[in-house]
Design an enzyme around this catalytic site. Structure first.
Site, mmCIF file in Angstrom:
data_model
loop_
_atom_site.group_PDB
_atom_site.id
_atom_site.type_symbol
_atom_site.label_atom_id
_atom_site.label_comp_id
_atom_site.label_asym_id
_atom_site.label_seq_id
_atom_site.Cartn_x
_atom_site.Cartn_y
_atom_site.Cartn_z
ATOM 1 N N GLU A 111 0.890 -1.172 0.000
ATOM 2 C CA GLU A 111 0.000 0.000 0.000
ATOM 3 C C GLU A 111 0.921 1.212 0.000
ATOM 4 O OE1 GLU A 111 -3.173 -0.626 2.839
ATOM 5 O OE2 GLU A 111 -2.692 -2.750 2.828
ATOM 6 N N CYS A 141 -1.601 9.438 3.408
ATOM 7 C CA CYS A 141 -1.547 9.039 1.995
ATOM 8 C C CYS A 141 -2.796 9.523 1.276
ATOM 9 C CB CYS A 141 -1.408 7.532 1.891
ATOM 10 S SG CYS A 141 -2.721 6.665 2.741
HETATM 11 N N1 LIG Z 1 -1.653 3.411 0.730
HETATM 12 C C1 LIG Z 1 -1.710 3.430 2.038
HETATM 13 O O1 LIG Z 1 -2.579 2.831 2.654
HETATM 14 C C2 LIG Z 1 -0.690 4.200 2.826
HETATM 15 C C3 LIG Z 1 -0.898 4.390 4.185
HETATM 16 C C4 LIG Z 1 0.033 5.104 4.924
HETATM 17 C C5 LIG Z 1 1.143 5.633 4.305
HETATM 18 N N2 LIG Z 1 1.315 5.446 2.981
HETATM 19 C C6 LIG Z 1 2.487 6.026 2.308
HETATM 20 O O2 LIG Z 1 3.639 5.856 3.120
HETATM 21 C C7 LIG Z 1 4.552 6.909 2.905
HETATM 22 C C8 LIG Z 1 4.960 7.513 4.223
HETATM 23 O O3 LIG Z 1 5.460 6.546 5.060
HETATM 24 P P1 LIG Z 1 7.018 6.331 5.269
HETATM 25 O O4 LIG Z 1 7.735 7.630 5.183
HETATM 26 O O5 LIG Z 1 7.134 5.516 6.509
HETATM 27 O O6 LIG Z 1 7.412 5.476 3.985
HETATM 28 P P2 LIG Z 1 8.803 4.770 3.693
HETATM 29 O O7 LIG Z 1 8.642 4.086 2.396
HETATM 30 O O8 LIG Z 1 9.943 5.677 3.877
HETATM 31 O O9 LIG Z 1 8.922 3.671 4.857
HETATM 32 C C9 LIG Z 1 7.934 2.683 5.047
HETATM 33 C C10 LIG Z 1 8.533 1.542 5.831
HETATM 34 O O10 LIG Z 1 9.534 0.933 5.030
HETATM 35 C C11 LIG Z 1 10.728 0.802 5.788
HETATM 36 N N3 LIG Z 1 11.855 0.754 4.849
HETATM 37 C C12 LIG Z 1 12.573 1.782 4.353
HETATM 38 N N4 LIG Z 1 13.518 1.294 3.496
HETATM 39 C C13 LIG Z 1 13.362 -0.052 3.457
HETATM 40 C C14 LIG Z 1 14.015 -1.112 2.754
HETATM 41 N N5 LIG Z 1 15.011 -0.903 1.911
HETATM 42 N N6 LIG Z 1 13.580 -2.373 2.966
HETATM 43 C C15 LIG Z 1 12.558 -2.621 3.800
HETATM 44 N N7 LIG Z 1 11.912 -1.671 4.498
HETATM 45 C C16 LIG Z 1 12.308 -0.400 4.320
HETATM 46 C C17 LIG Z 1 10.689 1.982 6.730
HETATM 47 O O11 LIG Z 1 11.534 1.774 7.855
HETATM 48 C C18 LIG Z 1 9.226 1.966 7.124
HETATM 49 O O12 LIG Z 1 8.993 0.987 8.099
HETATM 50 C C19 LIG Z 1 3.836 7.893 2.010
HETATM 51 O O13 LIG Z 1 4.253 7.695 0.686
HETATM 52 C C20 LIG Z 1 2.376 7.503 2.179
HETATM 53 O O14 LIG Z 1 1.551 7.883 1.107
HETATM 54 C C21 LIG Z 1 0.436 4.744 2.232
HETATM 55 N N1 LIG Z 2 -6.881 5.469 5.892
HETATM 56 C C1 LIG Z 2 -6.472 6.830 6.089
HETATM 57 C C2 LIG Z 2 -5.171 7.147 5.405
HETATM 58 C C3 LIG Z 2 -4.054 6.192 5.641
HETATM 59 C C4 LIG Z 2 -2.807 6.680 5.035
HETATM 60 O O1 LIG Z 2 -2.111 7.541 5.429
HETATM 61 C C5 LIG Z 2 -7.546 7.779 5.589
HETATM 62 O O2 LIG Z 2 -8.530 7.336 5.028
HETATM 63 O O3 LIG Z 2 -7.393 8.986 5.739
#
Ligand SMILES: NC(=O)c1ccc[n+]([C@@H]2O[C@H](COP(=O)([O-])OP(=O)(O)OC[C@H]3O[C@@H](n4cnc5c(N)ncnc54)[C@H](O)[C@@H]3O)[C@@H](O)[C@H]2O)c1
Ligand SMILES: N[C@@H](CCC=O)C(=O)O
Length: 515
Positions: A286, A320
């Site tokens: 995600e 996100c």
């Molecule tokens: N689609 C969704 O449901 C959703 C929900 C929440 C956040 N997000 C997205 O997440 C991002 C923000 O979160 P973030 O800054 O923690 O993201 P990130 O990609 O920097 O990190 C996510 C996770 O991956 C880990 N990670 C980093 N490098 C890695 C590697 N090489 N191998 C394995 N794990 C690794 C990090 O420690 C963390 O636990 C934004 O892009 C946001 O849109 C998406």
């Molecule tokens: N599920 C949350 C977003 C999660 C990601 O950051 C929302 O609906 O706002």
């Protein structure tokens, strides 16, 4: 029989008793700041030399906790323990596994304000945002427990003469769970408990900026009696242990929530077959968003402005689902923009230890610098009409920022900023608005504010996002009510908190008996 699923109620902080209870929870958490947290592998607590300090983003001087960091040898140990525990855990009936979740949800509910207070301190969430995060974590467990009960029932298939046919949903094996920091409780809990209730064992690598909340949740799982080794807690940097866990031949699946770039890297590493590996790894990813609110000419202007502001600046835009693009019909553009600017200028930013501020800081120095860089880019791509500057220096504060008159292909209209910045783009008509709405590589959330039924029906079909909302904000999905997840570069099209989510952590086995 379980009672029907119902979302956890949010706390009304205007009631003095709730305010007092939350103040007490904050005081309790403050008395525990700076403590050490260990790895937990097979129930054993392990301290390491290498430690990471988790910092309160509202107050850079305050250490929330000091967390031992795994190296590759400990990551290996965690995978071995998860693999051997899988042999017993997979035999526990699904309806028993679901009871662990119901129990854990009850424990978390009893400690609700305490967990929300940790979210204030470690993630910089305001009281209502923290409360919603904790409520969502409870919801995920209650919801997945019920889904597992359903999945454990007998799945009869059409009968043919002289055969008894049945389908079983069996677990996959060892899963690596890699959650983000922005919903450090809800998303981490949802990802972890979906995997375990389906019968898998887990190596949990928490997000590097919010490991303390995950460590606290391990206490909940232990109190709920989840057997040692089912969830193994392995904090560590992505670069040090992330690749190792993903590439390991005993890893059966990876459940990842985070950025597009890290997700794509994991996808590539997971797809490569390695000697001795008996399966193709499954990836549930995600990822990011670049989410739009489309405002039609026939609309409630106040609703449009309120929806944009709430979606863009709640939790300082670090969702996100956050609205970072307002695509507004030319006939109402000035009215909507002026009202958004007015509302934005009234938002208060500061240490959300106090419930008087609307929003708090961004999560760390990396995010802070990146967002400020995008604000500079925005100044070259549009007209700065609100914010654009830093807040107090004590934390990572950035004022809610609005850019007007931005082109559809500008960088701030295309790239995920993940901070309190929204770009306004003028659409000549609804056709144009739909075209702009679909012109990013993401497809997570979106809203349309309109009174025009034909245009809403058209958006229903054409606006290509996983979560599409009409006449409301584009954030705040509720478990069960709004299954959550997006298309294209927003991930693998999964739906957290939806009726088919658990299937992603199972494989279906058919047994046919000749009678
Ligand atoms: N689609 C969704 O449901 C959703 C929900 C929440 C956040 N997000 C997205 O997440 C991002 C923000 O979160 P973030 O800054 O923690 O993201 P990130 O990609 O920097 O990190 C996510 C996770 O991956 C880990 N990670 C980093 N490098 C890695 C590697 N090489 N191998 C394995 N794990 C690794 C990090 O420690 C963390 O636990 C934004 O892009 C946001 O849109 C998406
Ligand atoms: N599920 C949350 C977003 C999660 C990601 O950051 C929302 O609906 O706002």
């Amino acid at each position: 029989m379980q009672v029907e699923f119902k979302n956890e109620a949010f706390t009304n902080f205007s009631l003095p008793e709730n305010k007092k209870a939350f103040e007490e929870a904050l005081a309790k958490v403050e008395s525990e700041l700076g403590r050490e947290y260990d790895l937990i592998i097979g129930g054993e607590r392990i301290k390491t030399e290498k430690k990471s300090r988790s910092i309160n983003p509202s107050n850079k001087e305050q250490v929330v906790g000091v967390v031992s960091q795994a190296d590759q040898a400990l990551a290996e140990k965690a995978i071995q323990v998860a693999a051997s525990t899988f042999e017993t855990w997979k035999k526990v009936p699904g309806t028993s596994r679901s009871r662990y979740l119901t129990k854990a949800a009850a424990i978390l509910r009893r400690r609700k304000h305490e967990f929300s207070a940790w979210l204030v301190k470690e993630a910089g969430k305001s009281w209502p945002e923290a409360d919603a995060d904790t409520a969502e974590a409870i919801d995920f467990m209650e919801y997945y427990a019920r889904q597992m009960d359903k999945l454990s029932q007998r799945h009869d298939l059409p009968r043919i003469p002289d055969e008894d046919n049945e389908l079983y949903y069996i677990p996959l094996g060892v899963g690596i769970v890699i959650p983000p920091w922005n919903f450090p409780l809800a998303i981490m809990v949802g990802m972890t408990t979906a995997a375990l209730v389906a019968g898998n064992t887990v190596v949990l690598k928490p997000a590097s900026t919010t490991p303390v909340i995950a460590a606290k949740f391990m206490e909940v799982l232990e109190d709920a009696g989840v057997p040692a080794g089912v969830v193994n807690f392995v904090p560590g940097s992505g670069s040090e242990i992330g690749d190792y866990l993903v590439e390991h031949i005993q890893t059966r699946f990876i459940s990842f929530t985070g950025s597009r770039d890290v997700g794509l890297r994991i996808n590539e590493l997971a797809a490569k077959h390695r000697p001795g590996q008996k399966w193709m790894k499954r990836l549930v990813a995600e990822m990011g968003g670049k989410d739009s609110i489309v405002v039609d000419s026939d609309c409630d202007i106040e609703l449009a402005a309120q929806s944009i502001v709430a979606s863009a600046f709640g939790f300082s835009g670090q969702k996100c689902s956050a609205c970072s693009r307002a695509i507004v019909h030319q006939d109402v553009y000035d009215q909507v923009l002026n009202r958004v600017v007015e509302l934005t200028k009234n938002l208060t930013v500061g240490d959300i230890r106090s419930n008087d501020f609307y929003t708090g800081p961004v999560v760390d120095d990396k995010a802070y610098n990146k967002i400020l860089e995008y604000i500079e880019i925005g100044k070259t791509e549009g007209k700065l009409v609100a914010g654009g500057e830093k807040g107090p220096d004590s934390g990572y504060f950035i004022m809610p920022t609005v850019f007007a008159d931005v082109a559809p292909d500008a960088r701030i209209m295309q790239e995920e900023i993940f901070g309190p910045v929204v770009a306004f783009c003028k659409a000549s008509d609804f056709d144009h608005a739909m075209e702009i709405a679909n012109n990013t590589e993401y497809g997570l959330t979106g809203s349309v504010i309109s009174r025009n039924r034909a245009n809403l029906e058209r958006a229903r079909e054409e606006f290509h996002v996983g979560n599409l909302y009409f006449n409301r904000k584009c954030t705040g999905a509720l478990v069960g009510v709004h299954p959550f997840g997006g298309f294209n570069m927003s991930g693998t099209d999964s739906k957290a908190g939806g009726p088919d989510y658990l299937l992603l952590f199972t494989q279906a086995k058919l047994v046919s008996e000749k009678l």
